[in-house]
Motif scaffolding. Structure first.
Motif, PDB file in Angstrom:
ATOM      1  N   GLY A   1       9.709  -1.012  10.842  1.00  0.00           N
ATOM      2  CA  GLY A   1       8.970  -0.926   9.783  1.00  0.00           C
ATOM      3  C   GLY A   1      10.072  -1.791   8.976  1.00  0.00           C
ATOM      4  O   GLY A   1      11.600  -1.296   9.072  1.00  0.00           O
ATOM      5  N   GLY A   2      10.113  -3.212   8.528  1.00  0.00           N
ATOM      6  CA  GLY A   2      11.040  -4.363   7.513  1.00  0.00           C
ATOM      7  C   GLY A   2      11.377  -3.506   5.918  1.00  0.00           C
ATOM      8  O   GLY A   2      10.219  -3.301   5.833  1.00  0.00           O
ATOM      9  N   LEU A   3      12.175  -4.302   5.529  1.00  0.00           N
ATOM     10  CA  LEU A   3      12.208  -3.851   4.168  1.00  0.00           C
ATOM     11  C   LEU A   3      13.092  -5.390   3.337  1.00  0.00           C
ATOM     12  O   LEU A   3      13.402  -6.360   4.730  1.00  0.00           O
ATOM     13  N   GLN A   4      12.611  -5.662   2.469  1.00  0.00           N
ATOM     14  CA  GLN A   4      12.648  -6.744   1.522  1.00  0.00           C
ATOM     15  C   GLN A   4      12.715  -7.589   0.053  1.00  0.00           C
ATOM     16  O   GLN A   4      11.228  -6.660  -0.177  1.00  0.00           O
ATOM     17  N   PRO A   5      13.340  -7.587  -0.366  1.00  0.00           N
ATOM     18  CA  PRO A   5      13.514  -7.091  -1.892  1.00  0.00           C
ATOM     19  C   PRO A   5      11.971  -8.272  -2.409  1.00  0.00           C
ATOM     20  O   PRO A   5      11.698  -9.207  -1.524  1.00  0.00           O
ATOM     21  N   THR A   6      11.264  -7.991  -3.175  1.00  0.00           N
ATOM     22  CA  THR A   6      10.042  -8.380  -3.700  1.00  0.00           C
ATOM     23  C   THR A   6       9.722  -8.990  -5.003  1.00  0.00           C
ATOM     24  O   THR A   6      11.066  -8.579  -6.059  1.00  0.00           O
ATOM     25  N   GLY A   7       8.843  -9.083  -4.990  1.00  0.00           N
ATOM     26  CA  GLY A   7       9.071  -9.667  -7.244  1.00  0.00           C
ATOM     27  C   GLY A   7       7.335  -9.750  -7.074  1.00  0.00           C
ATOM     28  O   GLY A   7       6.645 -11.002  -6.037  1.00  0.00           O
ATOM     29  N   ALA A   8       6.465  -9.564  -8.378  1.00  0.00           N
ATOM     30  CA  ALA A   8       5.211 -10.168  -8.888  1.00  0.00           C
ATOM     31  C   ALA A   8       5.244 -10.063  -9.785  1.00  0.00           C
ATOM     32  O   ALA A   8       5.161  -9.086 -11.247  1.00  0.00           O
ATOM     33  N   THR A   9       4.298 -10.533 -10.573  1.00  0.00           N
ATOM     34  CA  THR A   9       3.485 -10.640 -12.381  1.00  0.00           C
ATOM     35  C   THR A   9       1.972 -10.443 -11.780  1.00  0.00           C
ATOM     36  O   THR A   9       1.081 -10.592 -10.876  1.00  0.00           O
ATOM     37  N   VAL A  10       1.839  -9.989 -13.044  1.00  0.00           N
ATOM     38  CA  VAL A  10       0.282  -9.573 -13.205  1.00  0.00           C
ATOM     39  C   VAL A  10      -0.501  -9.704 -14.790  1.00  0.00           C
ATOM     40  O   VAL A  10       0.487  -9.087 -15.898  1.00  0.00           O
TER      41      VAL A  10
ATOM     42  N   LEU B   1      10.180 -12.325   3.818  1.00  0.00           N
ATOM     43  CA  LEU B   1       9.765 -13.506   4.608  1.00  0.00           C
ATOM     44  C   LEU B   1       8.186 -12.628   4.830  1.00  0.00           C
ATOM     45  O   LEU B   1       7.932 -11.112   4.394  1.00  0.00           O
ATOM     46  N   SER B   2       7.230 -12.511   5.330  1.00  0.00           N
ATOM     47  CA  SER B   2       5.768 -12.896   5.404  1.00  0.00           C
ATOM     48  C   SER B   2       5.888 -11.995   7.383  1.00  0.00           C
ATOM     49  O   SER B   2       5.574 -12.986   8.440  1.00  0.00           O
ATOM     50  N   ALA B   3       6.994 -10.928   7.943  1.00  0.00           N
ATOM     51  CA  ALA B   3       7.684 -10.958   8.596  1.00  0.00           C
ATOM     52  C   ALA B   3       7.844  -9.264   8.834  1.00  0.00           C
ATOM     53  O   ALA B   3       7.942  -8.622   7.640  1.00  0.00           O
TER      54      ALA B   3
END
Lengths: 776, 288
Positions: free
Chosen positions: A471-480, A534-536
């Motif tokens: 399983g991979g990990l990477q910082p990310t973000g989203a707004t709603v 990444l989408s990975a």
């Protein structure tokens, strides 16, 4: 974390929803990069090396430049940013004075029409001094092999970092004179020599998996345009727009905020569209001509000069006691990286020594450069290769010991908390569950009957295997955002490559408390979207899902706060129900989401707009396992393998969208069945690809495949959204071993080199001692 | 793909005239399933292309009472595959048509294209060779007939002069108690090229083999006949032993190379297996 409190069961997580983008894709309505035709568009072509290793003596572009319709012909001399010691493939935009793989770009053309650009390539004259090429990785490892990298080039481990896979593995300095060993690692525990000395059964085999192409339908494609202020816009088929931006900025020495990457619909990537490949040269051509320039790779270019998966050669030796006690494991993984460093080196070693618990092991890994195109990730990089070796081996041990192969695996399989080879503890996972579940399948229970139902012309067999991904990990973000009509708009920068946007919408719906059809997800470009990875690495839903969930909860809280003021009620008494905020138990008292949304968007309004934000980083992976089972038939004379049934059992933690999950399980199985049976990039002694078309590079077609049965197991992960685990990678891992085990069951032949082609199977059967050969 | 001049003749004469004018730098296109990939990959760069899609005369598939079958060069593999008469009278030919490419490709690919492309692996060549078909060729000096055995001269080479066009194939009628089969080996079921293809065609008479024709694909620079194997069968009952002997002789006729599709060893192995299997099926079909 596993459950979200909502006031009623909204249509969200757990619902099987077809991909909303499906119809427009299958009817050809979707716009890909190759469909973009801005005014003034120029078409790019690359002049590519016909030699695997050569000195470029001279380049003459005079005639090409003179061809009417040609707007630019560039060589390395025209690109000031080019560095002699290119740290990555992306930096090696055009060859300077040496080419290191067939298909390496030497010159670039931009022209009014594609046909003119192609004609211009014929007019470019390059003289070479052909040099000896290192084609086989085992030869390339030896001192005296022709060097691939320019002296001083560093190992590139950014791919491994992106996958966030394995920590705590010691790396070693390379031995002197072995010029093409670019990375080394070693894992060790206990006394291996003593372990073998005390073993009753020692098995040693070498397994080989050739380079394979990821096989995305849409080839690499870029459109580049500069504006008058020197801002670069790139429309790209990529698995990660922010990564593309960083790589292009680094190569072109531009500030990142002067590049906008617009991620277009991505027609597949599977790891092959993580790293920048043709973005820099397309941008440079656009700069040189002052026009928008589009470059779309041909299928031949993809196969010859894409970034395929590495060849992996694993020598594996194990020792066990007669009673089945594991004693020692020794392994050497050679990962062929092609012309540039960049392999995920440590996954192989960690899986070899950690999946089953060996008291003593010594595992070495080598990344080796050769004069072939540099490699990239491919869906669970190197894991199918590693499990092909390890699981084939476990099956052989069980057969030699005469014990049930499933029980043997279960007895030694890692459990949560037991130490991995890198001394990290195994995290919560469903390895035991999926293996137990697949052994209950009728194909497995009735394997003896299936075998007996065959005859001399149709040898029948069954095989299974277990594999997974950390399983991979990477910082990310989203707004709603809450819109004035009460609907939700979710923004991420995450490329939807596998139907993840509908899963993210389902997460937002459940976390906020609204039906999924009121939620819309947008993938934004790098100027507007929150930074994301990444989408990975099977981590889009696992990580971005958390960001979307937290942003939706944030938006929900803001919504309730506004409603609490409006209704003069305590926020703790409020619920969202049927698109209204109501007081619990008093459904008549309420305010609609649309009313709250409108107030956030009204002239002179004192109500703030609802904007939920989350931008998390992560530390806890969620290993995910799949077990696969094949029921096959082999024609012993032709070596043809017919797949009669194939089963995937996978622990997905929580199936956010079961339809999407099943699609991933089937897709992964199909890709690995191709690896198992037909796929290989094959090279001649001079390093030239001998099968540069999809005719001879054989992906399986629907006609070759059986129904692929999917069985979802849900063992919730502690940190994933709603308990989800990564889904994309585990199903590609076990199939090659499962097929090899089934072929062995059917024929008695144990093959250790992929693909298991009819030729390999038939000739191996023909070479068997007559007594064991099936009657013909 | 490079730019080229496109000619759209309406009949065979116009076609031949254009070929005579433009000659060697011209390619003829029917379905384009072989030609276009080669042009797209830069392997062929013709200055002119003659498109046969407007030439209706080339598209007829006619049964000739008592004298066999005439197959226009532009008849598609799909038409061959589906034609009821071809399926019943010439099953080996129908089977070869059904194996080319995929359904989409078969809707475009033509018999003439398959033969004129002259790949050693051409699927429709072995059954047509085994059926002793003749090629009708049109040129500026009129028409001539060429036995298909003489049609192929090398890898991607035929007897056609640059100004000649393949018009049709004439397939002779078969006597009673005839049977045939085409089998090929490919790693994939569809969208693949024969590693080896074998067509066997026999006619039985009074319990012995009166005539045997065996043709092989992808084991020599051209599709070939295995004449020694044929002769070994004629005049004998087709026992398993005789069939095995013929299979061994067919292997001797093969001169395979090793390439990305298969090693020479595997190809020889397959010639034996497929010759044995096609002869066995041909015998069963002859008995019907």
């Amino acid at each position: 974390m596993a459950t979200m409190k909502t006031t009623r069961d909204v249509k969200g997580v757990g619902l099987a929803i077809p991909r909303p983008d499906g119809p427009e894709k299958v009817t050809g309505q979707v716009q890909y990069v190759a469909d973009l035709k801005p005014r003034g568009l120029l078409h790019a072509k690359l002049f590519r090396s016909p030699h695997a290793h050569a000195r470029v003596v001279s380049i003459d572009t005079t005639r090409a430049r003179a061809l009417p319709g040609v707007r630019a012909v560039l060589t390395a001399a025209d690109i000031p940013e080019l560095k002699r010691k290119a740290p990555t493939r992306a930096h090696a935009v055009l060859a300077i004075d040496r080419v290191v793989f067939v298909g390496q770009p030497i010159a670039a053309v931009a022209a009014d029409e594609l046909a003119i650009a192609e004609e211009a390539l014929d007019l470019i004259e390059v003289r070479y001094e052909v040099l000896r090429a290192a084609v086989d990785p085992l030869e390339s490892m030896k001192p005296g092999a022709p060097p691939v990298a320019d002296a001083g080039t560093e190992a590139d481990t950014s791919e491994a970092l992106a996958h966030g896979s394995v920590a705590g593995v010691a790396t070693e300095a390379k031995p002197s004179k072995a010029v093409n060993i670019s990375q080394q690692a070693k894992l060790q525990r206990g006394d291996v020599a003593k372990g073998f000395a005390e073993s009753d059964v020692v098995i040693e085999k070498t397994y080989r998996v050739p380079m394979v192409h990821q096989g995305y339908l849409e080839p690499h494609a870029v459109l580049a345009q500069w504006d008058t202020n020197g801002l670069l816009t790139l429309w790209v088929s990529t698995q990660g727009s922010f990564n593309t931006r960083s790589e292009v900025a680094d190569v072109l020495e531009l500030p990142e905020n002067r590049i906008k990457v617009i991620p277009m619909e991505c027609g597949g990537g599977f790891g092959g569209k993580i790293r920048a490949l043709c973005e820099p040269i397309t941008a440079i051509l656009a700069r040189a001509t002052g026009r928008p320039v589009r470059y779309v790779m041909t299928r031949r270019e993809e196969l010859e000069a894409g970034n395929p998966a590495p060849q992996v050669i694993i020598r594996l030796k194990t020792g066990v006691k007669r009673d089945g006690t594991l004693m020692a494991l020794e392994a050497e993984s050679v990962i062929e990286s092609g012309a540039f460093s960049g392999a995920v080196l440590t996954v192989s070693g960690v899986f070899l020594a950690s999946l089953y618990l060996w008291p003593a092991f010594e595992v070495r890994g080598f990344e080796v450069l050769t004069h072939k195109p540099s490699i990239a990730a491919y869906r669970a990089p190197v894991a199918p290769h590693t499990i092909f070796a390890l699981d084939s081996h476990m099956e052989q041990i069980a057969r030699v010991l005469g014990v049930d192969p499933v029980e043997f695996r279960l007895r030694h399989l890692q459990r949560e908390g037991s130490p991995m080879a890198n001394n990290q503890p195994w995290l919560n996972n469903g390895g035991v569950e999926v293996l137990t579940r697949i052994a209950e399948h009728p194909f497995w229970k009735q394997r003896a009957e299936w075998k007996a139902s065959g005859d001399a012309r149709r040898l029948r067999g069954t095989g299974l295997a277990l594999g997974g991904w950390l399983g991979g990990l990477q910082p990310t973000g989203a707004t709603v955002r809450l819109n004035p009509d009460g609907s939700l708009s979710v923004l991420t920068g995450q490329v939807d490559i596998a139907g993840t946007n509908i899963a993210l919408a389902q997460i937002a719906a459940s976390a906020y408390g609204i039906d999924v059809d009121k939620v819309r997800i947008t993938t934004g470009d790098t100027d507007v979207a929150p930074v994301t990875g990444l989408s990975a690495g099977s981590k889009t839903v696992y990580t971005v899902g958390v960001a979307v969930m937290e942003a939706a909860k944030d938006a929900r809280n803001q919504t309730l706060e506004i409603a609490a003021k409006e209704m003069e009620a305590s926020i703790h008494d409020l619920e969202i129900e049927n698109e209204r905020v109501v007081v619990r138990g008093l459904p008549d008292r309420g305010v609609t989401l649309a009313q709250i949304g409108k107030k956030g968007n009204l002239y002179m309004s004192k109500v703030p707009p609802v904007l939920g934000v989350s931008h998390p980083a992560f530390s806890q992976q969620a290993p995910a396992f799949a077990a696969e089972l094949a029921r096959i038939e082999v024609d012993p004379e032709t070596g043809d393998v017919t797949l009669h049934g194939f089963v995937v059992v996978q622990d997905v933690g929580k199936a956010i969208n079961p339809l999407g999950v099943e699609g991933q399980m089937q897709g992964g199985a199909v890709q690995s069945l191709g690896m198992a049976l037909t796929e290989a990039l094959t090279y001649d002694d001079a390093g030239r690809l001998t099968n540069p078309s999809l005719l001879d590079y054989r992906k399986l077609t629907a006609a070759d495949l059986p129904n692929i049965e999917t069985i979802i197991v849900e063992k919730p992960s502690p940190a994933g959204p709603f308990g989800a685990r990564g889904v994309g990678e585990p199903p590609i891992v076990p199939a090659p071993a499962a097929i090899a085990n089934a072929v062995h069951d059917a024929t008695g032949v144990r093959l250790t080199e992929l693909p298991l082609t009819p030729e390999r199977i038939a000739l191996a059967i023909a070479a068997q001692p007559a007594a064991r050969r099936p009657a013909s | 793909m490079r730019r080229f001049q496109l000619a759209l003749p309406r009949n065979i004469d116009e076609c031949v005239k254009f070929l005579a004018e433009r000659g060697p730098e011209t390619k003829v296109i029917a379905g384009g399933t072989d030609l276009l990939p080669q042009m797209k990959n830069g392997l062929l760069k013709p200055a002119a292309v003659v498109d046969l899609s407007g030439v209706a005369d080339l598209r007829t598939l006619r049964r000739q009472d008592g004298s066999g079958l005439r197959v226009g060069a532009s008849v598609t593999a799909r038409e061959i595959e589906r034609d009821a008469y071809v399926r019943s009278a010439y099953p080996a030919l129908a089977e070869s048509g059904a194996l080319v490419g995929s359904v989409q490709i078969r809707n475009l690919a033509t018999v003439g294209g398959n033969l004129c492309n002259a790949a050693p692996s051409a699927d429709m060549a072995p059954p047509l060779l085994a059926l002793e078909a003749e090629a009708v060729v049109a040129g500026p000096r009129g028409r001539r007939r060429v036995s298909l055995s003489d049609f192929f001269t090398g890898v991607r080479r035929t007897v056609l002069a640059p100004d000649e066009l393949l018009v049709e194939l004439i397939v002779p009628a078969l006597g009673p108690r005839s049977g045939g089969q085409y089998l090929r080996h490919t790693p994939r079921r569809e969208l693949d090229i024969a590693v080896v293809g074998v067509a066997s065609q026999i006619t039985m008479s009074d319990g012995v083999c009166a005539k045997a024709r065996i043709a092989l694909a992808a084991v020599a620079p051209t599709p070939i006949r295995a004449t020694a194997a044929e002769q070994a069968l004629e005049g004998r009952p087709l026992t398993a032993e005789q069939i095995g002997r013929a299979a061994t002789l067919a292997v001797e006729a093969a001169r395979p190379i090793s390439d990305q599709r298969g090693s020479a060893d595997f190809r020889r192995h397959l010639v034996a297996v497929l010759t044995r299997r096609t002869l066995t099926t041909a015998l069963e079909r002859a008995a019907r």
